[in-house]
Write an enzyme that holds these catalytic residues in place. Structure first.
Site, PDB file in Angstrom:
ATOM      1  N   CYS A 132       0.816  -1.224   0.000  1.00 33.73           N
ATOM      2  CA  CYS A 132       0.000   0.000   0.000  1.00 33.73           C
ATOM      3  C   CYS A 132       0.847   1.270   0.000  1.00 33.73           C
ATOM      4  O   CYS A 132       0.340   2.354  -0.282  1.00 33.73           O
ATOM      5  CB  CYS A 132      -0.941   0.001   1.193  1.00 33.73           C
ATOM      6  SG  CYS A 132      -1.842  -1.533   1.360  1.00 33.73           S
ATOM      7  N   HIS A 272      -3.458   6.735   2.983  1.00 37.26           N
ATOM      8  CA  HIS A 272      -3.870   5.414   2.511  1.00 37.26           C
ATOM      9  C   HIS A 272      -5.284   5.123   3.022  1.00 37.26           C
ATOM     10  O   HIS A 272      -5.605   5.379   4.184  1.00 37.26           O
ATOM     11  CB  HIS A 272      -2.885   4.365   3.023  1.00 37.26           C
ATOM     12  CG  HIS A 272      -3.286   2.963   2.708  1.00 37.26           C
ATOM     13  ND1 HIS A 272      -3.788   2.610   1.476  1.00 37.26           N
ATOM     14  CD2 HIS A 272      -3.285   1.835   3.455  1.00 37.26           C
ATOM     15  CE1 HIS A 272      -4.068   1.329   1.485  1.00 37.26           C
ATOM     16  NE2 HIS A 272      -3.786   0.832   2.669  1.00 37.26           N
ATOM     17  N   ASN A 302     -10.093  -0.741   0.341  1.00 33.78           N
ATOM     18  CA  ASN A 302      -8.634  -0.614   0.326  1.00 33.78           C
ATOM     19  C   ASN A 302      -8.124  -1.131  -1.018  1.00 33.78           C
ATOM     20  O   ASN A 302      -8.242  -2.323  -1.304  1.00 33.78           O
ATOM     21  CB  ASN A 302      -8.073  -1.435   1.494  1.00 33.78           C
ATOM     22  CG  ASN A 302      -6.560  -1.377   1.592  1.00 33.78           C
ATOM     23  OD1 ASN A 302      -5.890  -0.926   0.680  1.00 33.78           O
ATOM     24  ND2 ASN A 302      -6.048  -1.850   2.716  1.00 33.78           N
TER      25      ASN A 302
END
Ligand code: UT7
Length: 345
Positions: A132, A272, A302
């Site tokens: 990520c 994020h 996500n």
């Protein structure tokens, strides 16, 4: 017109002797697949509820790529949009970096497949795996090529088809992730300050918290690895959560300190998009007002390396980020990895 550098803060790059050279984001773009998978759709797959997912994560729905739509397709579409935004053609691109944990295949690099799909015939290409944190890692690495005068146009992407590594029987993970891609074109733009600093970090001692154990040299694919469900993403959610909050707080604080700017000077925070509770906890620790965070995780979940890139593109398009604004970016992911950056837009 791009305003002149404001000189409101220290530019940490200056001390490295990059006088007259600046790495700016010349254009951004993103792409998400059409298919929407809602929380109520997931209620039919695993024992979960819209109420649990919404209150524990903030996610309401996520996008799922079509069977014949691959990470390289998502990346290529985001790249085309970023190139249009930057006013450059595919032949102008010198380097392509694709940040991903879901490449089309273990090799060759998805960046090479993207190169072919967009017709960037003059570009070198490689993949970067920092989960990520991948997009901020790619931005920092791309920046080095711009500042060193090696390249003029670097195309970076964060792209994922996470649905391809989801265990649709595991409610701990399958409700969290989605597919998508975001891209940016990096250029030398001496009129602006651009990317002021980026901090990157990693802690391999915690690699076991979030991984996909099968398919590499450790557990090459066999019937047994498939039966043991080793080719799916696995996560210790609670520990990952704690590490995410600590690492993103630390990285964001360090990035601000390097530029000698306070959080009050930051106009927009692109974090994020894993969990709204993580974003809120980081916000509290760095004393940032909630409204400074651009949040879109309710729509996409996500999307790992794509998350910061998609959020950045949307924030620019919605004019949450305007020329001259100071933007803070922060991310965290498997590895463990983390990163933060400060940009004068
Ligand atoms: O992108 C990389 C970074 N990723 C992250 O940062 C993700 C970090 N982790 C998280 O966001 C959170 O830890 C989760 C959202 C994954 C989980 O939230 P939590 O508050 O830490 O829940 P938990 O794992 O402690 O689980 C609490 C309960 C458990 O039940 P018991 O053992 O208390 O009976 C779980 O089995 O919630 C249960 N649970 C669910 N219930 C309904 C776990 N997943 C689900 C689900 N639906 N989907």
């Amino acid at each position: 017109m791009i305003p002149a550098p404001s000189n409101k803060f220290k530019n940490p790059r200056a001390k490295y002797g990059f006088k007259g050279r600046t790495c700016s984001i010349a254009g951004v773009g993103s792409y998400v697949p059409e298919r929407v998978l809602t929380n109520s759709d997931l209620e039919k797959l695993v024992e979960t509820s819209d109420e649990w997912i919404t209150t524990r994560t903030g996610i309401k729905e996520r996008r799922i790529a079509a069977e014949d739509e691959y990470t390289s397709d998502l990346a290529a579409e985001a790249a085309r949009r970023a190139m249009t935004d930057a006013g450059v053609g595919p032949e102008d691109i010198d380097l392509i970096i694709v940040a991903t944990i879901t490449p089309d295949m273990p090799f060759p690099a998805t960046a090479c497949i993207v190169q072919q799909k967009i017709g960037a015939v003059n570009a070198a290409a490689f993949d970067l795996e920092a989960a990520c944190s991948g997009f901020i890692y790619a931005m920092e690495i791309g920046q080095q090529f711009i500042m060193s005068r090696t390249y003029d146009n670097v195309l970076i992407m964060g792209a994922e088809k996470l649905s391809s590594i989801m265990d649709w029987q595991d409610r701990n993970t399958c409700v969290l992730f989605g597919d998508g891609a975001g891209a940016a074109v990096l250029q030398n733009r001496p009129q602006a300050h651009g990317l002021l600093t980026a901090c990157m970090g990693a802690d391999g001692s915690k690699a076991g918290l979030l991984n996909m154990p099968g398919g590499g040299s450790l557990n090459p694919a066999t019937h047994e690895t498939v039966d043991a469900r080793l080719h799916y993403l696995r996560m210790n959610g609670k520990e990952t959560f704690k590490n995410a909050v600590n690492a993103m707080t630390k990285a964001a604080t360090e990035a601000l300190q390097r530029c000698e700017i306070g959080i009050e000077q930051i106009s927009c925070i692109i974090s994020h998009q894993a969990n709204l509770r993580i974003i809120d906890a980081v916000g509290q620790r760095i004393n940032a007002e909630k409204q400074k965070f651009y949040v879109n995780l309710e729509k996409y979940g996500n999307t790992s390396a794509a998350s910061v890139a998609i959020a950045l593109d949307e924030a620019v398009r919605l004019e949450r980020i305007k020329r001259g604004d100071l933007v803070l970016m922060t991310a965290f992911g498997a590895g463990l990895t983390w990163a933060a950056a400060v940009i004068e837009w």
